[in-house]
Design a protein around this motif. Sequence first.
Motif, PDB file in Angstrom:
ATOM      1  N   ARG A   5      -8.662  39.580  27.280  1.00 36.22           N
ATOM      2  CA  ARG A   5      -9.195  39.298  25.953  1.00 36.22           C
ATOM      3  C   ARG A   5      -8.756  37.912  25.507  1.00 36.22           C
ATOM      4  O   ARG A   5      -7.618  37.508  25.723  1.00 36.22           O
ATOM      5  CB  ARG A   5      -8.740  40.356  24.951  1.00 36.22           C
ATOM      6  CG  ARG A   5      -7.245  40.516  24.838  1.00 36.22           C
ATOM      7  CD  ARG A   5      -6.842  41.780  24.094  1.00 36.22           C
ATOM      8  NE  ARG A   5      -7.104  41.711  22.680  1.00 36.22           N
ATOM      9  CZ  ARG A   5      -6.601  42.565  21.779  1.00 36.22           C
ATOM     10  NH1 ARG A   5      -5.838  43.553  22.196  1.00 36.22           N
ATOM     11  NH2 ARG A   5      -6.855  42.451  20.511  1.00 36.22           N
ATOM     12  N   ARG A 158     -17.117  42.428  24.374  1.00 37.83           N
ATOM     13  CA  ARG A 158     -16.266  43.612  24.371  1.00 37.83           C
ATOM     14  C   ARG A 158     -15.153  43.529  23.332  1.00 37.83           C
ATOM     15  O   ARG A 158     -14.509  44.526  23.017  1.00 37.83           O
ATOM     16  CB  ARG A 158     -15.654  43.816  25.761  1.00 37.83           C
ATOM     17  CG  ARG A 158     -16.654  44.076  26.876  1.00 37.83           C
ATOM     18  CD  ARG A 158     -17.326  45.421  26.700  1.00 37.83           C
ATOM     19  NE  ARG A 158     -16.363  46.505  26.832  1.00 37.83           N
ATOM     20  CZ  ARG A 158     -16.258  47.293  27.883  1.00 37.83           C
ATOM     21  NH1 ARG A 158     -17.080  47.135  28.910  1.00 37.83           N
ATOM     22  NH2 ARG A 158     -15.363  48.252  27.937  1.00 37.83           N
ATOM     23  N   ASN A 159     -14.904  42.323  22.821  1.00 42.90           N
ATOM     24  CA  ASN A 159     -13.811  42.114  21.865  1.00 42.90           C
ATOM     25  C   ASN A 159     -14.211  41.000  20.910  1.00 42.90           C
ATOM     26  O   ASN A 159     -13.608  39.942  20.864  1.00 42.90           O
ATOM     27  CB  ASN A 159     -12.531  41.766  22.617  1.00 42.90           C
ATOM     28  CG  ASN A 159     -11.325  41.614  21.721  1.00 42.90           C
ATOM     29  OD1 ASN A 159     -10.565  40.680  21.864  1.00 42.90           O
ATOM     30  ND2 ASN A 159     -11.148  42.509  20.769  1.00 42.90           N
TER      31      ASN A 159
END
Length: 225
Positions: A5, A158-159
């Motif tokens: 991330r 996704r983040n």
Amino acid sequence: MLLPRYFFSGDYEPLHDFFLSQPHVKRSFQKGEYLWKPGELIRWVYYIESGICVTSAEHEDGYQKILFFHSGGAVFPGFHQSDFKIERSLSTKALSPMQALEFPADAVYRMFQQNSRLSEIAFETYAKLINLLIYETAHQDYNNVFLKLCNLLYLFSRNSPSGDPAHIDLTQENIADILTINRVNAAKALARLRDEDIIVSHRKWIEIIDPAALERHCSQETLPT
């Protein structure tokens, strides 16, 4: 299984009241304002209540690499007792108006001693950061520009800071600075994704309109097992 991330938020939110209970200074930063500039050693630790900041490394030849982003519920830069020379090459700047609680580093050290939950969360956060650095060093650096871009957009989806996986708050300049590529190559890779009807480029953000096609372009190391 956690994926790498670039955007850190929310990890320390369970300890918001604990941070408020400790002696601190309430700080506000305007968009574009530095939390610290290149050449400065890091002396303060921030619990971010709102807003987004970006941390970059400045190369002596003038190049810049974006390392990661932090937002509400994150603590940055964490705590350490040593002065690392590389800190003088780092800078952190607000990307939006920010509210933060500011603590001297020695006060944070005492807070770690008082609160075992703080130490547990910090260890996990450092592990996520190390995971990102290993991913970039051992994997992403060896990919071609197009693959690097697809991986980056997938991980941001996704983040995402916006909370919407289709809304990616990155500009072409941001992408070039994260991937350490020139803007011409970044533009060419983005154009290919547009031509394949995978993304739509907006002013200062990117919309993913075919996430399945984007995923098919990503490397196996980037995707969940």
